[in-house]
Design a protein around this motif. Structure first.
Motif, PDB file in Angstrom:
ATOM      1  N   VAL A  10       5.170  -3.152  -3.958  1.00 49.28           N
ATOM      2  CA  VAL A  10       4.402  -3.101  -2.709  1.00 49.28           C
ATOM      3  C   VAL A  10       2.928  -3.396  -2.989  1.00 49.28           C
ATOM      4  CG1 VAL A  10       3.749  -1.698  -0.719  1.00 49.28           C
ATOM      5  CG2 VAL A  10       6.059  -1.497  -1.683  1.00 49.28           C
ATOM      6  N   ILE A  35       7.578  -4.795   5.298  1.00 49.99           N
ATOM      7  CA  ILE A  35       7.966  -3.381   5.368  1.00 49.99           C
ATOM      8  C   ILE A  35       7.112  -2.576   6.344  1.00 49.99           C
ATOM      9  CG2 ILE A  35       8.926  -3.382   3.008  1.00 49.99           C
ATOM     10  CD1 ILE A  35       6.336  -1.996   2.080  1.00 49.99           C
ATOM     11  N   VAL A  38       8.050   0.244  -4.328  1.00 49.37           N
ATOM     12  CA  VAL A  38       7.115   0.999  -5.172  1.00 49.37           C
ATOM     13  C   VAL A  38       5.749   0.308  -5.201  1.00 49.37           C
ATOM     14  CG1 VAL A  38       6.713   1.917  -7.481  1.00 49.37           C
ATOM     15  CG2 VAL A  38       9.051   1.829  -6.566  1.00 49.37           C
ATOM     16  N   THR A  95       2.062   2.385  -5.470  1.00 49.25           N
ATOM     17  CA  THR A  95       1.075   3.091  -6.281  1.00 49.25           C
ATOM     18  C   THR A  95       1.444   3.170  -7.765  1.00 49.25           C
ATOM     19  OG1 THR A  95       0.741   4.431  -4.297  1.00 49.25           O
ATOM     20  CG2 THR A  95      -0.311   5.211  -6.311  1.00 49.25           C
ATOM     21  N   LYS A 100       0.628  -4.356  -0.755  1.00 53.42           N
ATOM     22  CA  LYS A 100      -0.203  -4.276   0.459  1.00 53.42           C
ATOM     23  C   LYS A 100      -1.622  -3.799   0.125  1.00 53.42           C
ATOM     24  CE  LYS A 100       1.203   0.444   1.671  1.00 53.42           C
ATOM     25  NZ  LYS A 100       2.232   1.250   2.353  1.00 53.42           N
ATOM     26  N   ARG A 135      -4.300   2.418  -3.672  1.00 54.21           N
ATOM     27  CA  ARG A 135      -4.649   1.264  -2.833  1.00 54.21           C
ATOM     28  C   ARG A 135      -6.083   1.334  -2.341  1.00 54.21           C
ATOM     29  NH1 ARG A 135       0.663   1.759  -1.791  1.00 54.21           N
ATOM     30  NH2 ARG A 135       0.509   3.576  -0.464  1.00 54.21           N
ATOM     31  N   MET A 177      11.846   5.546   5.903  1.00 52.59           N
ATOM     32  CA  MET A 177      10.667   6.238   5.357  1.00 52.59           C
ATOM     33  C   MET A 177      10.834   7.684   5.775  1.00 52.59           C
ATOM     34  SD  MET A 177       7.663   4.720   4.298  1.00 52.59           S
ATOM     35  CE  MET A 177       6.062   4.872   5.050  1.00 52.59           C
ATOM     36  N   SER A 201       7.114   5.382  -4.689  1.00 52.80           N
ATOM     37  CA  SER A 201       6.633   5.798  -6.016  1.00 52.80           C
ATOM     38  C   SER A 201       7.062   7.216  -6.398  1.00 52.80           C
ATOM     39  CB  SER A 201       5.102   5.731  -6.067  1.00 52.80           C
ATOM     40  OG  SER A 201       4.680   4.391  -6.049  1.00 52.80           O
TER      41      SER A 201
HETATM   42  C1  PLP Z   1       3.148   1.619   1.282  1.00 55.23           C
HETATM   43  C2  PLP Z   1       4.607   1.680   1.415  1.00 55.23           C
HETATM   44  C3  PLP Z   1       5.425   1.909   0.289  1.00 55.23           C
HETATM   45  C4  PLP Z   1       4.895   2.160  -1.107  1.00 55.23           C
HETATM   46  O1  PLP Z   1       4.406   3.460  -1.230  1.00 55.23           O
HETATM   47  P1  PLP Z   1       3.945   4.043  -2.653  1.00 55.23           P
HETATM   48  O2  PLP Z   1       3.939   5.504  -2.440  1.00 55.23           O
HETATM   49  O3  PLP Z   1       2.579   3.484  -2.911  1.00 55.23           O
HETATM   50  O4  PLP Z   1       4.921   3.623  -3.660  1.00 55.23           O
HETATM   51  C5  PLP Z   1       6.787   1.902   0.493  1.00 55.23           C
HETATM   52  N1  PLP Z   1       7.338   1.685   1.698  1.00 55.23           N
HETATM   53  C6  PLP Z   1       6.578   1.455   2.793  1.00 55.23           C
HETATM   54  C7  PLP Z   1       7.241   1.218   4.102  1.00 55.23           C
HETATM   55  C8  PLP Z   1       5.199   1.451   2.685  1.00 55.23           C
HETATM   56  O5  PLP Z   1       4.459   1.237   3.784  1.00 55.23           O
END
Ligand code: PLP
Length: 231
Positions: A32, A76, A219, A221, A34, A227, A160, A203
């Motif tokens: 990830v 995502i 994953v 972080t 982003k 970030r 999520m 993560s």
């Molecule tokens: C940001 C995000 C992640 C990654 O999260 P981390 O805790 O940094 O690994 C995973 N899934 C979605 C939908 C996210 O927005």
């Protein structure tokens, strides 16, 4: 650092998969990226990572231009219907279909581009008001309706879960998503019912998610570090 983190996480994914009697290649790692610049993607690519996750369409567009051509992007984040056209052009998989209107719009743009796309349905498995996704009890009707759209290939579910104090606390949500997907697969609602995708685990909890059947872990972080803040 990024390359080492990816290698470490891939080892841990393999361990978690084997622990639950699955092969390591039954789990895909979505890195990830982003809010990070395109340069981190290049670095990860050099280390062999070709699959990335983003949650803003504009970022996917921008990074597409800059990043190596052979990478794939999973979307995502929350997808606005008016962004479905760009999403159809620049994403490889949309993991966050949560309403029929979005599916219809995406299907129409894909049809115009003469292509089809793998999608997942996002389920709000923990009924968390702060999280996106279709309610558990409405997932069946949505998956069934999306199945009738010829340019969408509905491969599975994504979630999520609510934020929990430990990964072990999230286990029940991952299990619920697996059972829901199994139920829908038995009813024939997925394009490939024998290969259902379950995108769950980040993560802090991807190992538990894999033990509960995740085929995609997202994953950020743990690979790229904290970030940058939203501008
Ligand atoms: C940001 C995000 C992640 C990654 O999260 P981390 O805790 O940094 O690994 C995973 N899934 C979605 C939908 C996210 O927005």
């Amino acid at each position: 650092m990024i390359t080492e983190n990816i290698a470490r996480i891939k080892r841990l994914i393999q361990e978690a998969a084997e622990k639950s009697g699955r092969s390591a290649d039954s789990v895909k790692l979505v890195a990830v990226s982003k809010r990070f610049p395109a340069s981190v993607i290049e670095e990860a690519c050099a280390g062999g990572q070709l699959l990335f996750g983003e949650n803003y369409i504009q970022e996917v567009q921008l990074k597409r231009e800059k990043a190596p051509k052979n990478i794939r992007f999973h979307f995502i984040g929350h997808l606005q219907t008016n962004k479905a056209k760009i999403a159809a052009q620049c994403c490889d998989v949309i993991e966050t279909i949560d309403r029929l209107k979005l599916g219809i719009s995406l299907n129409r743009h894909l049809e115009n581009l003469n292509k089809s796309m793998d999608v997942l349905v996002q389920v709000n498995i923990g009924e968390d008001p702060k999280k996106a996704g279709v309610a558990k009890e409405d997932a069946e009707i949505l998956v069934k309706e999306l199945q009738s759209l010829p340019n969408l290939k509905v491969r599975g579910l994504m979630t999520m879960p609510p934020i929990e104090p430990t990964a072990e606390h999230s286990r029940r949500y991952f299990r619920q998503l697996r059972l829901l997907a199994r139920d829908l697969a038995d009813k024939g609602f997925f394009t490939t019912p024998d290969e259902i995708e379950l995108s769950m685990g980040m993560s802090s909890d991807y190992k538990v998610a894999i033990e509960e059947g995740a085929t995609i872990v997202r994953v950020g972080t743990a690979i790229f570090g904290n970030r940058p803040a939203i501008q």
